[in-house]
Motif scaffolding. Sequence first.
Motif, PDB file in Angstrom:
ATOM      1  N   UNK A 152      40.536 -40.886  32.748  1.00 30.87           N
ATOM      2  CA  UNK A 152      41.999 -41.501  32.905  1.00 30.87           C
ATOM      3  C   UNK A 152      42.353 -40.929  34.082  1.00 30.87           C
ATOM      4  N   UNK A 153      42.884 -41.770  35.241  1.00 33.29           N
ATOM      5  CA  UNK A 153      43.138 -41.175  36.533  1.00 33.29           C
ATOM      6  C   UNK A 153      44.286 -42.268  37.074  1.00 33.29           C
ATOM      7  N   UNK A 154      45.191 -41.665  37.672  1.00 30.11           N
ATOM      8  CA  UNK A 154      46.164 -42.338  38.050  1.00 30.11           C
ATOM      9  C   UNK A 154      46.143 -42.448  39.992  1.00 30.11           C
ATOM     10  N   UNK A 155      46.956 -43.597  40.428  1.00 24.71           N
ATOM     11  CA  UNK A 155      46.745 -43.690  41.975  1.00 24.71           C
ATOM     12  C   UNK A 155      47.722 -42.741  42.468  1.00 24.71           C
ATOM     13  N   UNK A 156      47.157 -41.881  43.055  1.00 25.49           N
ATOM     14  CA  UNK A 156      48.297 -40.804  43.860  1.00 25.49           C
ATOM     15  C   UNK A 156      48.664 -40.953  45.200  1.00 25.49           C
ATOM     16  N   UNK A 157      48.075 -41.755  46.117  1.00 30.38           N
ATOM     17  CA  UNK A 157      48.022 -42.085  47.323  1.00 30.38           C
ATOM     18  C   UNK A 157      47.471 -43.292  47.748  1.00 30.38           C
ATOM     19  N   UNK A 158      47.945 -44.097  48.723  1.00 32.96           N
ATOM     20  CA  UNK A 158      47.346 -45.284  49.140  1.00 32.96           C
ATOM     21  C   UNK A 158      48.019 -45.664  50.611  1.00 32.96           C
ATOM     22  N   UNK A 159      47.169 -46.368  51.356  1.00 29.92           N
ATOM     23  CA  UNK A 159      47.693 -46.878  52.593  1.00 29.92           C
ATOM     24  C   UNK A 159      48.740 -48.046  52.139  1.00 29.92           C
ATOM     25  N   UNK A 160      49.951 -47.873  52.887  1.00 28.40           N
ATOM     26  CA  UNK A 160      51.052 -48.769  52.675  1.00 28.40           C
ATOM     27  C   UNK A 160      50.517 -50.133  52.893  1.00 28.40           C
ATOM     28  N   UNK A 161      50.006 -50.296  54.176  1.00 30.72           N
ATOM     29  CA  UNK A 161      49.711 -51.961  54.345  1.00 30.72           C
ATOM     30  C   UNK A 161      48.661 -52.475  53.481  1.00 30.72           C
ATOM     31  N   UNK A 162      48.190 -51.789  52.601  1.00 28.61           N
ATOM     32  CA  UNK A 162      47.072 -52.368  51.738  1.00 28.61           C
ATOM     33  C   UNK A 162      47.362 -52.362  50.212  1.00 28.61           C
ATOM     34  N   UNK A 168      51.697 -47.536  43.158  1.00 24.35           N
ATOM     35  CA  UNK A 168      51.483 -46.035  43.166  1.00 24.35           C
ATOM     36  C   UNK A 168      52.067 -45.295  41.946  1.00 24.35           C
ATOM     37  N   UNK A 169      51.203 -44.403  41.419  1.00 24.45           N
ATOM     38  CA  UNK A 169      51.792 -43.636  39.902  1.00 24.45           C
ATOM     39  C   UNK A 169      51.043 -44.345  38.822  1.00 24.45           C
ATOM     40  N   UNK A 170      50.437 -45.736  38.859  1.00 22.60           N
ATOM     41  CA  UNK A 170      49.785 -46.518  37.921  1.00 22.60           C
ATOM     42  C   UNK A 170      48.600 -45.775  37.610  1.00 22.60           C
ATOM     43  N   UNK A 192      41.309 -46.536  51.445  1.00 22.29           N
ATOM     44  CA  UNK A 192      42.460 -47.445  50.902  1.00 22.29           C
ATOM     45  C   UNK A 192      43.399 -46.556  49.874  1.00 22.29           C
ATOM     46  N   UNK A 193      42.834 -45.866  48.875  1.00 23.32           N
ATOM     47  CA  UNK A 193      43.662 -45.248  47.998  1.00 23.32           C
ATOM     48  C   UNK A 193      43.143 -44.179  47.443  1.00 23.32           C
ATOM     49  N   UNK A 194      43.874 -43.059  47.011  1.00 25.01           N
ATOM     50  CA  UNK A 194      43.153 -41.886  46.339  1.00 25.01           C
ATOM     51  C   UNK A 194      43.864 -41.833  44.786  1.00 25.01           C
ATOM     52  N   UNK A 195      43.142 -41.054  44.026  1.00 27.02           N
ATOM     53  CA  UNK A 195      43.433 -40.831  42.557  1.00 27.02           C
ATOM     54  C   UNK A 195      43.550 -39.551  42.194  1.00 27.02           C
ATOM     55  N   UNK A 196      44.057 -39.144  41.159  1.00 26.06           N
ATOM     56  CA  UNK A 196      44.437 -37.779  40.352  1.00 26.06           C
ATOM     57  C   UNK A 196      43.945 -37.933  38.910  1.00 26.06           C
ATOM     58  N   UNK A 197      42.608 -37.481  38.422  1.00 27.49           N
ATOM     59  CA  UNK A 197      42.126 -37.579  37.243  1.00 27.49           C
ATOM     60  C   UNK A 197      42.739 -36.701  36.393  1.00 27.49           C
ATOM     61  N   UNK A 198      43.213 -36.795  35.149  1.00 23.92           N
ATOM     62  CA  UNK A 198      43.818 -36.244  34.259  1.00 23.92           C
ATOM     63  C   UNK A 198      43.141 -36.124  32.957  1.00 23.92           C
ATOM     64  N   UNK A 199      42.261 -36.779  32.607  1.00 27.28           N
ATOM     65  CA  UNK A 199      41.643 -37.010  31.132  1.00 27.28           C
ATOM     66  C   UNK A 199      40.190 -37.460  31.239  1.00 27.28           C
ATOM     67  N   UNK A 233      51.265 -44.069  54.693  1.00 30.03           N
ATOM     68  CA  UNK A 233      50.899 -43.842  53.125  1.00 30.03           C
ATOM     69  C   UNK A 233      52.221 -43.649  52.186  1.00 30.03           C
ATOM     70  N   UNK A 234      51.856 -44.145  51.069  1.00 23.36           N
ATOM     71  CA  UNK A 234      52.443 -43.766  49.748  1.00 23.36           C
ATOM     72  C   UNK A 234      52.037 -42.662  49.074  1.00 23.36           C
ATOM     73  N   UNK A 235      52.963 -41.791  48.589  1.00 21.35           N
ATOM     74  CA  UNK A 235      52.307 -40.498  47.550  1.00 21.35           C
ATOM     75  C   UNK A 235      53.072 -40.601  46.487  1.00 21.35           C
ATOM     76  N   UNK A 236      52.500 -40.436  45.385  1.00 15.60           N
ATOM     77  CA  UNK A 236      53.250 -40.144  44.189  1.00 15.60           C
ATOM     78  C   UNK A 236      53.613 -38.826  44.194  1.00 15.60           C
ATOM     79  N   UNK A 237      54.817 -38.380  43.624  1.00 12.67           N
ATOM     80  CA  UNK A 237      55.089 -36.951  43.570  1.00 12.67           C
ATOM     81  C   UNK A 237      54.986 -36.669  41.882  1.00 12.67           C
ATOM     82  N   UNK A 238      53.712 -36.048  41.729  1.00 14.43           N
ATOM     83  CA  UNK A 238      53.633 -35.664  40.412  1.00 14.43           C
ATOM     84  C   UNK A 238      53.505 -34.145  39.942  1.00 14.43           C
TER      85      UNK A 238
END
Length: 246
Positions: A152-162, A168-170, A192-199, A233-238
């Motif tokens: 399980x991982x959520x999208x924590x950052x991404x290039x806003x144009x893409x 973000x956060x899903x 293009x995007x980055x993620x944060x794995x939580x499970x 960039x968009x960033x999720x405040x996690x």
Amino acid sequence: MKNQTTPSKIKVSFSWSGGKDSAFALWKIQNDSIFEVRRLHTTFGEETRRVGLHGIHEDLIMAQADSLGLPLDKIFYPAIGDNQAYEKAMNKYLDVLESEGIRHIAFGDIFLEDLRKYREEKLAGRGFHAIFPLWKMDTTVLANDFIKAGFKTLICAAIADLISKEKIGMDFSKEFLESLPEGVDPCGENGEFHSFCYAGPIFEKALELEAGGILSKSYDIPLATGAVDKKHYWFAAIHSLGSKSH
């Protein structure tokens, strides 16, 4: 009958970003009988105490390491884009690994040839070896295998144009993959995007997270030509709420 000695495993330090590729590569190497992952290491901006363009704070990386049951070495360098500062910090860390008899470092890179060459050359100069458990895997297959394995991982950052702000956060899911614009790599291997794995199967406990909104920031990215590419960039405040049993 002569006694047969069991060959010792190759000791590894894993370059940990906190994202899905790191998690999947760690899972792969932990299931390879010739390697033994002894520790994780993560680079953070000295001022921000966050992981580069992932925007993930060190507290969240520490929570991951705790659930993974592996020691985490934190490497700080002064600023994003300052490659000399990064290399100086990494060389200092290699001194530590050398003193512990660790001469192999694993990465979650998939197909960026220039990055692999850079890593291998810098490590070889110090007598170290690079390992790439996911190298040349089909990223569509890899993305789906990651989901099927129970990560399980959520999208924590991404290039806003893409990537749109709403994504973000899903969670990284089949729905997310199907929504990606044409040309965006399913694993975000081109940044293009980055993620944060939580499970997932490598974690003792799943992390409980709270999203505190979406932040935006622009960066000047130096190009090989000497020009500068400005990216938004968009960033999720996690924030971490702790951990829970599976």
